[in-house]
Design a protein around this motif. Structure first.
Motif, PDB file in Angstrom:
ATOM      1  N   ARG A 178      87.784   6.456  82.820  1.00  0.00           N
ATOM      2  CA  ARG A 178      87.393   5.288  82.008  1.00  0.00           C
ATOM      3  C   ARG A 178      86.183   4.569  82.628  1.00  0.00           C
ATOM      4  NH1 ARG A 178      93.107   5.154  81.404  1.00  0.00           N
ATOM      5  NH2 ARG A 178      93.704   5.299  79.183  1.00  0.00           N
ATOM      6  N   LEU A 179      86.219   4.405  83.940  1.00  0.00           N
ATOM      7  CA  LEU A 179      85.094   3.737  84.601  1.00  0.00           C
ATOM      8  C   LEU A 179      83.817   4.564  84.480  1.00  0.00           C
ATOM      9  CD1 LEU A 179      86.870   2.439  87.837  1.00  0.00           C
ATOM     10  CD2 LEU A 179      86.184   1.107  85.828  1.00  0.00           C
ATOM     11  N   VAL A 180      83.937   5.866  84.696  1.00  0.00           N
ATOM     12  CA  VAL A 180      82.778   6.750  84.567  1.00  0.00           C
ATOM     13  C   VAL A 180      82.268   6.741  83.135  1.00  0.00           C
ATOM     14  CG1 VAL A 180      82.015   9.154  84.677  1.00  0.00           C
ATOM     15  CG2 VAL A 180      83.452   8.228  86.493  1.00  0.00           C
ATOM     16  N   SER A 181      83.182   6.719  82.167  1.00  0.00           N
ATOM     17  CA  SER A 181      82.775   6.705  80.759  1.00  0.00           C
ATOM     18  C   SER A 181      82.042   5.416  80.411  1.00  0.00           C
ATOM     19  CB  SER A 181      84.013   6.868  79.859  1.00  0.00           C
ATOM     20  OG  SER A 181      84.637   8.115  80.081  1.00  0.00           O
ATOM     21  N   LEU A 182      82.479   4.332  80.996  1.00  0.00           N
ATOM     22  CA  LEU A 182      81.801   3.048  80.750  1.00  0.00           C
ATOM     23  C   LEU A 182      80.363   3.113  81.250  1.00  0.00           C
ATOM     24  CD1 LEU A 182      82.332   0.168  79.692  1.00  0.00           C
ATOM     25  CD2 LEU A 182      82.889  -0.495  82.038  1.00  0.00           C
ATOM     26  N   VAL A 183      80.164   3.640  82.464  1.00  0.00           N
ATOM     27  CA  VAL A 183      78.811   3.779  83.002  1.00  0.00           C
ATOM     28  C   VAL A 183      78.026   4.808  82.196  1.00  0.00           C
ATOM     29  CG1 VAL A 183      77.457   4.322  85.059  1.00  0.00           C
ATOM     30  CG2 VAL A 183      79.651   3.154  85.291  1.00  0.00           C
ATOM     31  N   LEU A 184      78.721   5.880  81.758  1.00  0.00           N
ATOM     32  CA  LEU A 184      78.063   6.910  80.960  1.00  0.00           C
ATOM     33  C   LEU A 184      77.567   6.349  79.631  1.00  0.00           C
ATOM     34  CD1 LEU A 184      77.310   9.905  80.658  1.00  0.00           C
ATOM     35  CD2 LEU A 184      79.611  10.316  79.764  1.00  0.00           C
ATOM     36  N   GLY A 185      78.365   5.464  79.043  1.00  0.00           N
ATOM     37  CA  GLY A 185      77.933   4.821  77.799  1.00  0.00           C
ATOM     38  C   GLY A 185      76.688   3.976  78.019  1.00  0.00           C
ATOM     39  N   ALA A 186      76.675   3.222  79.127  1.00  0.00           N
ATOM     40  CA  ALA A 186      75.498   2.413  79.443  1.00  0.00           C
ATOM     41  C   ALA A 186      74.278   3.293  79.696  1.00  0.00           C
ATOM     42  CB  ALA A 186      75.780   1.547  80.673  1.00  0.00           C
ATOM     43  N   ALA A 187      74.478   4.442  80.363  1.00  0.00           N
ATOM     44  CA  ALA A 187      73.367   5.369  80.624  1.00  0.00           C
ATOM     45  C   ALA A 187      72.852   5.978  79.324  1.00  0.00           C
ATOM     46  CB  ALA A 187      73.826   6.472  81.577  1.00  0.00           C
ATOM     47  N   THR A 188      73.764   6.258  78.393  1.00  0.00           N
ATOM     48  CA  THR A 188      73.350   6.825  77.095  1.00  0.00           C
ATOM     49  C   THR A 188      72.473   5.836  76.333  1.00  0.00           C
ATOM     50  OG1 THR A 188      75.401   8.118  76.975  1.00  0.00           O
ATOM     51  CG2 THR A 188      74.203   7.762  74.912  1.00  0.00           C
ATOM     52  N   ILE A 189      72.889   4.584  76.302  1.00  0.00           N
ATOM     53  CA  ILE A 189      72.089   3.557  75.619  1.00  0.00           C
ATOM     54  C   ILE A 189      70.772   3.339  76.358  1.00  0.00           C
ATOM     55  CG2 ILE A 189      72.022   1.123  74.951  1.00  0.00           C
ATOM     56  CD1 ILE A 189      75.098   1.265  74.686  1.00  0.00           C
ATOM     57  N   GLY A 190      70.834   3.308  77.698  1.00  0.00           N
ATOM     58  CA  GLY A 190      69.611   3.120  78.478  1.00  0.00           C
ATOM     59  C   GLY A 190      68.620   4.238  78.258  1.00  0.00           C
ATOM     60  N   GLN A 191      69.116   5.480  78.153  1.00  0.00           N
ATOM     61  CA  GLN A 191      68.220   6.613  77.889  1.00  0.00           C
ATOM     62  C   GLN A 191      67.525   6.455  76.546  1.00  0.00           C
ATOM     63  OE1 GLN A 191      69.858  10.633  78.474  1.00  0.00           O
ATOM     64  NE2 GLN A 191      68.878  11.240  76.561  1.00  0.00           N
ATOM     65  N   ALA A 192      68.298   6.041  75.521  1.00  0.00           N
ATOM     66  CA  ALA A 192      67.702   5.849  74.197  1.00  0.00           C
ATOM     67  C   ALA A 192      66.662   4.737  74.219  1.00  0.00           C
ATOM     68  CB  ALA A 192      68.803   5.545  73.181  1.00  0.00           C
ATOM     69  N   VAL A 193      66.947   3.656  74.929  1.00  0.00           N
ATOM     70  CA  VAL A 193      66.005   2.522  75.006  1.00  0.00           C
ATOM     71  C   VAL A 193      64.713   2.955  75.684  1.00  0.00           C
ATOM     72  CG1 VAL A 193      65.602   0.269  76.057  1.00  0.00           C
ATOM     73  CG2 VAL A 193      67.798   0.753  74.949  1.00  0.00           C
ATOM     74  N   LEU A 194      64.810   3.659  76.802  1.00  0.00           N
ATOM     75  CA  LEU A 194      63.622   4.091  77.526  1.00  0.00           C
ATOM     76  C   LEU A 194      62.821   5.109  76.723  1.00  0.00           C
ATOM     77  CD1 LEU A 194      65.128   4.410  81.123  1.00  0.00           C
ATOM     78  CD2 LEU A 194      63.423   2.745  80.350  1.00  0.00           C
ATOM     79  N   LEU A 195      63.518   6.027  76.040  1.00  0.00           N
ATOM     80  CA  LEU A 195      62.809   7.026  75.237  1.00  0.00           C
ATOM     81  C   LEU A 195      62.095   6.365  74.063  1.00  0.00           C
ATOM     82  CD1 LEU A 195      62.198  10.026  74.884  1.00  0.00           C
ATOM     83  CD2 LEU A 195      64.306  10.239  73.545  1.00  0.00           C
TER      84      LEU A 195
END
Length: 620
Positions: free
Chosen positions: A31-48
């Motif tokens: 769950r903790l890893v998934s929470l960070v993974l979700g933030a990384a997914t959104i961050g990747q989209a924002v940067l792209l």
């Protein structure tokens, strides 16, 4: 069947939550890893989206984008590592859960081995401990991580989309529920199909193992081809059950892809209208939403695929639970481990009482014997056999066995007695020389025709999973009536046993059924021979290790069978040897001599020594 349903209900809320509770820390880590993974997914989209906006819209110089590209690469690497970490955690959970499931199964079976032996066939239990436990892997390694990710990351993406563009968020909110709804409908069907698949697999495993263990018996009674067809039928049933699950999986995949495609299409259409037609939206925001929407739907789609696999695994876990509950309470499992003895009958017995044999084989027969099927002349010509380089070899030479003779093969253990009997039976091909039957080389005689005339009874006859009547009926290659089966049983001395059994001749014996003593197995094997009435009888001293009463019953039955047959016996007891018309004495793989008991006593010192040892009660 009535007792199995409550157990299934209890199992549903028992074993699986218990296994998952043992891995609470690991699921929390997912769950903790998934929470960070979700933030990384959104961050990747924002940067792209930022990079595309500055390159293609603002025409910024490449040097000004170095930080953005570096940050994008870091976020992508972090996202990949986090996804890998979730997968590894799932694999660790699966490995430990499978280890625990197998340990519980083994402990349960070992705690009451006699009870466990009576419940289902061995092949079904092996399939349960191997295949079903392996199939449970998907629930822990795929289903659990994906479901946790799908409960966290899409929610984060949905919040991000609402922040950027509310109408797109509403589209996601209203279309997303169709995916879990469809999964629930498909999942119910998948679970039932999965349970059917494992029942078919257990039945197939039981049939295959039973046939493999009794292969010699099947060949001698001409049932090998019929059992091959039975195995093929059982295999095809398992294939059909597997294909049904795959059909559901393909339907599930098609439906999910359709929903995802429509959802992305609707959002893209709405963004195009806002961006191009109404010009109420900036390119950066539209492109960011367009990047997040596929991520949202793909996560839900992956959840759907994992859900299907998880439901399949649940069917396997359910069968394991039923087996654990059944062996723990003493009730026969249903749908796990091959079923109880009677349920396993149709898939494991090569010849049931309702046998459909060849009509021409039955025409003009009496108790299975063909008209004029007199004992043949058996000739050994320069016969030898070896099991390979530096292994045991047999050299029997040449001799003739006249029709109707009583032959005893004697010698110390390891002298080649059983190998010689197997060569005469046609179960082994000679390395050199030949066995001739009525002037024809045995290897050139049709196998079914030869085995129709032969019965081979070993010290430990194989008993198939099925009823007593079914096991007797295997001795015939034709339609047999109940009366013929009972008559054959009475002739072999089975009447008293049948009277003691709860269901008489319909009592289930063999793997998963009632156990039989050595004497009872021998009598059952003789009943097969009485039904068959062979012209050649081969024995591997069937009375060794039996009590005096059982031995007398068997000897009377054997004497009756021997009246119109050539009898060749591996003899260990002195009285059996002395009663033979002719004795073949083996030593170290060689036929040292043949003749009557008195002749060999005076001509073969090794034979005389063996007889002297037996008279003194010392085992050679």
């Amino acid at each position: 069947m009535k007792t199995s349903k409550p157990r299934r209900g209890r199992a549903k809320s028992g074993l699986l939550p218990e296994l998952m509770a043992a891995h609470r820390k690991r699921t929390l880590l997912i769950r903790l890893v998934s929470l960070v993974l979700g933030a990384a997914t959104i961050g990747q989209a924002v940067l792209l989206a930022e990079a595309v906006q500055r390159v293609f819209v603002e025409k910024a110089a490449p040097a000004a984008l170095l930080f953005t590209f570096a940050a994008l690469l870091v976020v992508m690497a972090v996202r990949t590592l986090l996804a890998h970490a979730n997968g590894q955690i799932g694999l660790r959970i699966a490995a430990d859960a499978k280890k625990e499931l197998r340990a519980r199964l083994l402990r349960t079976l070992a705690a009451n081995p006699l009870l466990a032996a009576r419940q289902g066939q061995t092949g079904g239990k092996v399939s349960l401990a191997l295949d079903a436990v392996d199939e449970a892997d998907g629930y822990f390694s795929q289903y659990t991580p994906k479901m946790i990710e799908a409960s966290i990351i899409p929610l984060l993406i949905l919040i991000a989309v609402f922040v950027v563009h509310v109408p797109s968020g509403l589209i996601l909110l209203f279309t997303a529920p169709f995916i879990p709804l469809f999964m629930a409908l498909i999942g119910i069907q998948t679970k039932h199909k999965s349970e059917e698949k494992f029942e078919q697999l257990a039945a197939f495993s039981g049939t295959f193992l039973d046939s493999l263990q009794g292969l010699v018996t099947l060949k001698l009674f001409g049932r090998a081809k019929r059992q091959q067809q039975e195995i093929e039928r059982s295999s095809l049933s398992y294939r059909d059950a597997t294909m049904d699950i795959l059909r559901v999986a393909f339907t599930n995949t098609f439906a999910l892809e359709t929903i995802v495609m429509l959802g992305i299409g609707i959002v893209a259409l709405e963004l195009a209208l806002q961006l191009v037609v109404f010009q109420t939206m900036q390119f950066h925001a539209a492109f960011l939403v367009l990047l997040l929407v596929p991520e949202f739907y793909n996560l839900l789609k992956n959840m759907g695929t994992a859900f299907h696999g998880g439901r399949t695994s649940l069917g396997a876990i359910r069968n394991i639970e039923v087996a654990l509950a059944a062996n723990g309470t003493g009730a026969a499992p249903t749908g796990a481990g091959g079923g109880s003895g009677a349920a396993a009958l149709d898939t494991s017995m090569p010849g049931a009482a309702k046998i459909n044999g060849d009509a021409d084989a039955a025409a003009g027969t009496s108790h299975g014997q063909q008209p004029g099927a007199l004992p043949p002349l058996i000739e050994l010509r320069g016969l030898s056999f070896d099991y390979g380089q530096d292994a045991f070899s047999l050299h029997a030479g040449s001799l003739e066995i006249e029709p109707g003779m009583q032959i005893a093969i004697a010698g110390k253990s390891g002298s080649g007695k059983t190998t010689l009997l197997h060569l005469i039976a046609g179960l082994l091909p000679p390395s050199s020389g030949e066995v001739r039957i009525a002037g024809r080389e045995l290897t050139r005689i049709n196998e079914d025709d030869w085995f129709r005339r032969v019965s081979y009874i070993t010290q430990h006859p194989y008993i198939f999973a099925g009823t007593v009547a079914d096991n007797i009926a295997i001795g015939a290659d034709r339609d047999v009536s109940r009366e013929e089966i009972v008559q054959a049983g009475e002739a072999a001395g089975l009447s008293a046993l049948a009277a003691e059994l709860e269901h008489g001749y319909d009592t289930v014996v063999g793997d998963g059924g009632r156990g039989l003593s050595g004497g009872e197995k021998q009598r059952l094997a003789l009943a097969r021979a009485f039904l068959k009435r062979p012209s050649v009888l081969l024995f591997d001293e069937p009375t060794v290790g039996l009590d005096l009463h059982t031995e007398r019953v068997l000897m009377r039955a054997i004497a009756e069978l021997s009246r119109q047959a050539t009898v060749i016996t591996i003899a260990h007891r002195l009285h059996t040897i002395r009663q033979a018309d002719r004795i073949l004495f083996m030593e170290q793989g060689r036929l040292m001599g043949s003749g009557s008991h008195d002749e060999l006593l005076h001509t073969l010192p090794a034979y005389a020594q063996m007889i002297d040892i037996q008279r003194k009660g010392v085992t050679a």
